[in-house]
Design a protein around this motif. Structure first.
Motif, PDB file in Angstrom:
ATOM      1  N   PRO A 266       0.823  -1.222   0.000  1.00  0.00           N
ATOM      2  CA  PRO A 266       0.000   0.000   0.000  1.00  0.00           C
ATOM      3  C   PRO A 266       0.850   1.262   0.000  1.00  0.00           C
ATOM      4  CG  PRO A 266       0.089  -0.930   2.205  1.00  0.00           C
ATOM      5  CD  PRO A 266       0.856  -1.874   1.319  1.00  0.00           C
ATOM      6  N   LEU A 267       0.315   2.321  -0.645  1.00  0.00           N
ATOM      7  CA  LEU A 267       0.973   3.629  -0.688  1.00  0.00           C
ATOM      8  C   LEU A 267      -0.083   4.694  -0.397  1.00  0.00           C
ATOM      9  CD1 LEU A 267       3.810   4.858  -1.378  1.00  0.00           C
ATOM     10  CD2 LEU A 267       2.862   5.389  -3.625  1.00  0.00           C
ATOM     11  N   GLU A 268       0.151   5.496   0.643  1.00  0.00           N
ATOM     12  CA  GLU A 268      -0.799   6.526   1.050  1.00  0.00           C
ATOM     13  C   GLU A 268      -0.571   7.823   0.268  1.00  0.00           C
ATOM     14  OE1 GLU A 268      -3.252   6.029   3.093  1.00  0.00           O
ATOM     15  OE2 GLU A 268      -2.660   3.981   3.616  1.00  0.00           O
ATOM     16  N   CYS A 269      -1.636   8.624   0.157  1.00  0.00           N
ATOM     17  CA  CYS A 269      -1.511   9.937  -0.498  1.00  0.00           C
ATOM     18  C   CYS A 269      -0.667  10.885   0.343  1.00  0.00           C
ATOM     19  CB  CYS A 269      -2.896  10.541  -0.717  1.00  0.00           C
ATOM     20  SG  CYS A 269      -3.801   9.847  -2.113  1.00  0.00           S
ATOM     21  N   LYS A 270      -0.971  10.971   1.635  1.00  0.00           N
ATOM     22  CA  LYS A 270      -0.253  11.889   2.522  1.00  0.00           C
ATOM     23  C   LYS A 270       1.109  11.303   2.878  1.00  0.00           C
ATOM     24  CE  LYS A 270      -3.335  15.155   2.928  1.00  0.00           C
ATOM     25  NZ  LYS A 270      -3.986  15.502   4.187  1.00  0.00           N
ATOM     26  N   LEU A 271       2.109  12.158   2.954  1.00  0.00           N
ATOM     27  CA  LEU A 271       3.452  11.727   3.290  1.00  0.00           C
ATOM     28  C   LEU A 271       3.561  11.426   4.777  1.00  0.00           C
ATOM     29  CD1 LEU A 271       5.656  14.260   1.264  1.00  0.00           C
ATOM     30  CD2 LEU A 271       4.758  12.050   0.537  1.00  0.00           C
ATOM     31  N   THR A 272       4.342  10.409   5.106  1.00  0.00           N
ATOM     32  CA  THR A 272       4.653  10.136   6.505  1.00  0.00           C
ATOM     33  C   THR A 272       5.651  11.175   7.010  1.00  0.00           C
ATOM     34  OG1 THR A 272       6.525   8.692   5.988  1.00  0.00           O
ATOM     35  CG2 THR A 272       4.330   7.677   6.056  1.00  0.00           C
ATOM     36  N   GLY A 273       5.946  11.113   8.310  1.00  0.00           N
ATOM     37  CA  GLY A 273       6.885  12.068   8.868  1.00  0.00           C
ATOM     38  C   GLY A 273       8.259  11.994   8.229  1.00  0.00           C
ATOM     39  N   SER A 274       8.766  10.786   8.033  1.00  0.00           N
ATOM     40  CA  SER A 274      10.090  10.639   7.419  1.00  0.00           C
ATOM     41  C   SER A 274      10.063  11.052   5.951  1.00  0.00           C
ATOM     42  CB  SER A 274      10.574   9.193   7.554  1.00  0.00           C
ATOM     43  OG  SER A 274       9.638   8.285   6.986  1.00  0.00           O
ATOM     44  N   GLU A 275       8.964  10.749   5.251  1.00  0.00           N
ATOM     45  CA  GLU A 275       8.847  11.183   3.856  1.00  0.00           C
ATOM     46  C   GLU A 275       8.773  12.706   3.762  1.00  0.00           C
ATOM     47  OE1 GLU A 275       6.425   7.234   2.205  1.00  0.00           O
ATOM     48  OE2 GLU A 275       5.341   9.045   2.811  1.00  0.00           O
ATOM     49  N   LEU A 276       8.083  13.316   4.716  1.00  0.00           N
ATOM     50  CA  LEU A 276       7.976  14.772   4.728  1.00  0.00           C
ATOM     51  C   LEU A 276       9.337  15.413   4.962  1.00  0.00           C
ATOM     52  CD1 LEU A 276       5.836  16.973   4.458  1.00  0.00           C
ATOM     53  CD2 LEU A 276       5.502  16.879   6.927  1.00  0.00           C
ATOM     54  N   ASP A 277      10.145  14.808   5.813  1.00  0.00           N
ATOM     55  CA  ASP A 277      11.509  15.321   6.031  1.00  0.00           C
ATOM     56  C   ASP A 277      12.323  15.248   4.737  1.00  0.00           C
ATOM     57  OD1 ASP A 277      11.002  15.855   8.683  1.00  0.00           O
ATOM     58  OD2 ASP A 277      11.826  13.962   9.418  1.00  0.00           O
ATOM     59  N   ARG A 278      12.181  14.133   4.009  1.00  0.00           N
ATOM     60  CA  ARG A 278      12.924  14.006   2.745  1.00  0.00           C
ATOM     61  C   ARG A 278      12.408  15.006   1.715  1.00  0.00           C
ATOM     62  NH1 ARG A 278      12.866   8.402   4.397  1.00  0.00           N
ATOM     63  NH2 ARG A 278      10.948   7.950   3.258  1.00  0.00           N
ATOM     64  N   ALA A 279      11.110  15.285   1.750  1.00  0.00           N
ATOM     65  CA  ALA A 279      10.547  16.267   0.823  1.00  0.00           C
ATOM     66  C   ALA A 279      11.074  17.665   1.137  1.00  0.00           C
ATOM     67  CB  ALA A 279       9.021  16.245   0.895  1.00  0.00           C
ATOM     68  N   ARG A 280      11.153  17.998   2.403  1.00  0.00           N
ATOM     69  CA  ARG A 280      11.659  19.326   2.782  1.00  0.00           C
ATOM     70  C   ARG A 280      13.096  19.515   2.303  1.00  0.00           C
ATOM     71  NH1 ARG A 280       9.072  18.254   8.051  1.00  0.00           N
ATOM     72  NH2 ARG A 280       7.108  19.419   8.154  1.00  0.00           N
ATOM     73  N   ALA A 281      13.873  18.432   2.341  1.00  0.00           N
ATOM     74  CA  ALA A 281      15.259  18.529   1.880  1.00  0.00           C
ATOM     75  C   ALA A 281      15.345  18.817   0.388  1.00  0.00           C
ATOM     76  CB  ALA A 281      16.002  17.235   2.205  1.00  0.00           C
ATOM     77  N   LEU A 282      14.251  18.572  -0.348  1.00  0.00           N
ATOM     78  CA  LEU A 282      14.220  18.806  -1.794  1.00  0.00           C
ATOM     79  C   LEU A 282      13.376  20.020  -2.162  1.00  0.00           C
ATOM     80  CD1 LEU A 282      13.674  15.085  -2.895  1.00  0.00           C
ATOM     81  CD2 LEU A 282      15.812  16.375  -3.018  1.00  0.00           C
ATOM     82  N   SER A 283      13.004  20.811  -1.158  1.00  0.00           N
ATOM     83  CA  SER A 283      12.048  21.887  -1.411  1.00  0.00           C
ATOM     84  C   SER A 283      12.639  23.056  -2.179  1.00  0.00           C
ATOM     85  CB  SER A 283      11.471  22.393  -0.081  1.00  0.00           C
ATOM     86  OG  SER A 283      12.511  22.888   0.759  1.00  0.00           O
ATOM     87  N   ALA A 284      13.943  23.013  -2.489  1.00  0.00           N
ATOM     88  CA  ALA A 284      14.487  24.036  -3.383  1.00  0.00           C
ATOM     89  C   ALA A 284      13.861  23.944  -4.764  1.00  0.00           C
ATOM     90  CB  ALA A 284      16.004  23.897  -3.485  1.00  0.00           C
ATOM     91  N   ASP A 285      13.374  22.746  -5.129  1.00  0.00           N
ATOM     92  CA  ASP A 285      12.600  22.627  -6.363  1.00  0.00           C
ATOM     93  C   ASP A 285      11.267  23.341  -6.161  1.00  0.00           C
ATOM     94  OD1 ASP A 285      12.284  20.862  -9.066  1.00  0.00           O
ATOM     95  OD2 ASP A 285      10.377  20.994  -7.996  1.00  0.00           O
ATOM     96  N   GLU A 286      10.958  24.250  -7.054  1.00  0.00           N
ATOM     97  CA  GLU A 286       9.777  25.105  -6.903  1.00  0.00           C
ATOM     98  C   GLU A 286       8.498  24.304  -6.724  1.00  0.00           C
ATOM     99  OE1 GLU A 286       7.212  27.823  -9.958  1.00  0.00           O
ATOM    100  OE2 GLU A 286       9.389  28.066  -9.989  1.00  0.00           O
ATOM    101  N   ARG A 287       8.389  23.172  -7.431  1.00  0.00           N
ATOM    102  CA  ARG A 287       7.151  22.399  -7.385  1.00  0.00           C
ATOM    103  C   ARG A 287       6.964  21.721  -6.037  1.00  0.00           C
ATOM    104  NH1 ARG A 287       9.419  20.255 -12.978  1.00  0.00           N
ATOM    105  NH2 ARG A 287      11.233  20.415 -11.613  1.00  0.00           N
ATOM    106  N   ILE A 288       8.047  21.166  -5.497  1.00  0.00           N
ATOM    107  CA  ILE A 288       7.950  20.532  -4.179  1.00  0.00           C
ATOM    108  C   ILE A 288       7.757  21.588  -3.103  1.00  0.00           C
ATOM    109  CG2 ILE A 288       9.232  19.185  -2.482  1.00  0.00           C
ATOM    110  CD1 ILE A 288      10.471  17.631  -4.755  1.00  0.00           C
ATOM    111  N   GLY A 289       8.492  22.703  -3.210  1.00  0.00           N
ATOM    112  CA  GLY A 289       8.321  23.768  -2.234  1.00  0.00           C
ATOM    113  C   GLY A 289       6.899  24.293  -2.190  1.00  0.00           C
ATOM    114  N   ALA A 290       6.281  24.447  -3.365  1.00  0.00           N
ATOM    115  CA  ALA A 290       4.899  24.942  -3.417  1.00  0.00           C
ATOM    116  C   ALA A 290       3.937  23.942  -2.789  1.00  0.00           C
ATOM    117  CB  ALA A 290       4.502  25.225  -4.859  1.00  0.00           C
TER     118      ALA A 290
END
Length: 709
Positions: A266-290
């Protein structure tokens, strides 16, 4: 007799020689055409003196067998070639390539069905991959040659996650990715996959292949069994999986057998806490940051994947589209958000506002109002729609708007060659008339970022009037709105008017709250700044020192208000004394705070003093030492306040600017990119700070490229 025997032997030898010659010719005939050619040249037999019936029969039988075998081989080879061509025609291939690609060849995820996103100037076509928690498990199963099934809701990111797992697990495998679920081509694709020793079969939306005549249980066993290095990567929406598993009909029997083999991941729509941390590390990309900016009511893949289709749906319906009224309802909601309204939007308000958009295009023939609402609320991308009820399953609830539409409209406006247009004046006026006082203050802030000073004045006037009517002219909320207006007047340089407003507010505060109330002290602090701006430094310093002493007495040394007064007083001194005197004083002050056991090097007050020292050193031209001190302040504030705190970002922006001015364009670009990513995580899209920062990374990258050229 001897002579006869010798003669017979001689004759026999001749006959045998001729017979061998005939057999040789027979072999040649068989090899080039079989029975049909042999019968077509009867003179061959006569010329070889082969007259015995058994010899003729043997030749005919051998010829017939050779011809039949040759035809069978030819037919089989032709069928194989035809099947391979059908398979190649039915699979994803790179342009101009006649073979199936390796997994590593597919470096664009949209080729295998990942949704395209809006383009960015300095980034790849798709945003960086935010590694999901299931990633390592998928990779391990694929490397082990398993049938892997990834299950999720629509726009949960299953296709991108599957793509990245396959890329990581088996980059050297041939990719078998059908382009169509048609049964005829699918059978050819599967049979071709079975013939390859190292391959991965890509079945995005598996349910479309689980049809009569499609993928079978034996196909899967053949593909992933027998010690071959093959794997199957499949995705399916959870609703479709449930439907297939509960379908008891005979037509779905084979599909149920196929689905019994893999264990769904299974794969959830909402990011888990660890996934959210990895996303923040990539938020320099405009699309992820938005996508990560608050409020995060949508999943990452929902925002990025559904954004562009829904934006196109809205824009295509505008103007001469089929739903100009529906598009106008959406435009009204988008502009309310751009103006600063954050509450759910009443349907009656949107109905009133949308007519203004239609009035700009009088020749349009808009659809009836009920049809417009149905179109705007229709779930077009999974559970997402252009407008959504704030309370689910309610036909009368106020509405929200898909946030991507607001962000995209802001981005489109900021990139306009002739400059941003923002929200039309008639819309601003109408929204202000419907706005609550705190919303009017938000509109004033946003209007300032666009230079719409007339709208700012109207918005502050509306807020002050509303607070006065709802409460009283002496109410703290009314006074706070007037004080905010005075600070804005200070920002735009209207010092005299600002001083008048501040003095009026201060008189009421001292009468109703007392001279020592924090609000009254804030007004006095603002008054000191205005006096300094108007050329009265002695009066300004005296007022600021008085406020500082009072704040230390009431709030303590470490209170933010106390530090504000200290910084203001330091700034006033700096502008009156020589840079060398200021730097020496600030150095001594910083050293004393570092040595103070109650403060130390990491205390906020110490870091504030060090930041002032860095500025003084920069003004003296000691750029290297200034950057060193600034970097120390940055690291200290990161530890004490966090990476996204406004005070931390202030230092980060200063250091990035200094790097650029000192000739380090690449360092400046990196610093401003980090600043932008942090601001986008914490500020609304329309915040004025973002408007200036967005252009800086690209500006300094261009400068770096010019320097390298």
């Amino acid at each position: 007799m001897a002579s006869d025997r010798r003669h017979g032997v001689r004759i026999s030898g001749g006959v045998m020689a001729r017979s061998r010659q005939g057999v040789s010719i027979l072999g040649a005939v068989i090899s080039v055409g079989g029975l049909a050619v042999l019968l077509a040249v009867p003179g061959v037999l006569q010329s070889t003196d082969v007259g015995t019936p058994w010899m003729l029969a043997t030749g005919v039988v051998v010829a017939s067998a050779g011809g039949i075998c040759t035809d069978l081989v030819k037919q089989r080879l032709q069928r194989t070639a035809n099947g391979r061509e059908v398979a190649l025609d039915g699979c994803i291939r790179l342009p101009g390539d006649k073979r199936l690609p390796l997994v590593a060849d597919i470096d664009d995820p949209t080729l295998v069905g990942v949704r395209p996103t809006w383009p960015v100037d300095t980034g790849p076509p798709s945003p960086p991959y935010v590694r999901r928690d299931v990633h390592e498990g998928l990779v391990a199963q694929l490397q082990a040659g398993k049938f892997v099934l990834l299950v999720g809701d629509r726009l949960s990111g299953t296709t991108r996650t599957a793509y990245e797992a396959v890329r990581a697990a088996v980059p050297g495998h041939t990719l078998i990715a059908p382009t169509s679920p048609g049964v005829d081509k699918l059978r050819a694709v599967i049979e071709h996959a079975k013939s390859l020793p190292r391959a991965v079969v890509w079945l995005d939306d598996l349910d479309q292949y689980l049809v009569p005549g499609g993928l079978t249980f034996q196909d899967v066993r053949h593909l992933v069994g027998g010690g071959h290095h093959r794997a199957v990567m499949a995705t399916i929406k959870i609703s479709n999986l449930n439907q297939l598993q509960s379908d008891a009909s005979s037509e779905a029997q084979e599909a149920r057998r196929v689905l019994r083999d893999p264990k769904p991941v299974p794969l959830e729509c909402k990011l888990t806490g660890s996934e959210l941390d990895r996303a923040r590390a990539l938020s320099a990309d405009e699309r992820i940051g938005a996508a990560l900016r608050p409020p995060r009511e949508f999943g990452l893949a929902e925002y990025i994947g559904a954004g562009l289709p829904l934006f196109d749906r809205w824009r295509n319906a505008s103007g001469t589209g089929a739903y100009p009224r529906g598009a106008s309802l959406v435009s009204a909601a988008v502009d309310c958000r751009r103006l600063g309204l954050t509450r759910p939007l009443a349907r009656a308000m949107l109905e009133d506002l949308h007519t203004l958009y239609l009035a700009h295009r009088p020749r349009l023939r808009p659809e009836p109002v009920p049809e417009a609402w149905d179109w705007a609320l229709e779930q077009h991308e999974g559970t997402l729609s252009l407008l959504m009820p704030a309370t689910p399953h309610s036909d009368s609830a106020p509405l929200d708007v898909f946030r991507y539409l607001v962000d995209a409209r802001e981005r489109e406006d900021s990139e306009r060659a002739t400059g941003p247009e923002w929200v039309p004046d008639d819309i601003c006026t109408s929204v202000l008339a419907l706005a609550a006082p705190h919303e009017a203050e938000a509109i004033a802030s946003t209007a300032h970022s666009y230079g719409r000073y007339t709208t700012v004045r109207r918005a502050f006037g509306h807020a002050i009037a509303q607070y006065s009517r709802r409460h009283s002219p002496e109410d703290e909320r009314t006074l706070a709105a007037r004080f905010g207006f005075a600070r804005w007047l200070h920002v735009i340089g209207a010092f005299t008017e600002a001083e008048e407003v501040v003095r009026a507010v201060l008189r009421v505060q001292e009468q109703t709250l007392g001279a020592g109330h924090p609000s009254a002290l804030a007004s006095r602090q603002q008054l000191a700044l205005l006096l300094f701006e108007k050329g009265r430094p002695e009066a300004a310093v005296a007022e600021c020192e008085s406020v500082l002493a009072r704040r230390i007495e009431l709030l303590g040394e470490e209170a933010p208000e106390t530090l504000e007064s200290r910084i203001a007083l330091t700034s006033m001194h700096d502008r009156q004394e020589s840079p060398h005197t200021a730097a020496a004083r600030l150095r001594a002050d910083t050293d004393a705070r570092v040595a103070d056991p109650d403060l130390g090097p990491g205390h906020y007050a110490t870091l504030t003093s060090r930041f002032s020292l860095a500025i003084a050193l920069w003004q003296l031209g000691q750029t290297h030492h200034a950057q060193e001190e600034c970097h120390t302040v940055l690291e200290g504030r990161r530890r004490a306040l966090g990476h996204a705190h406004p005070d931390t970002l202030e230092v980060l922006g200063t250091l990035a600017s200094w790097r650029g001015q000192a000739g380090d364009a690449a360092g400046a670009a990196a610093g401003f990119a980090e600043l932008l990513a942090a601001q986008e995580l914490t500020l609304p899209a329309s915040h004025p700070s973002l408007r200036g920062t967005r252009r800086l990374p690209a500006h300094w990258l261009d400068r770096a490229a010019e320097a390298d050229a």
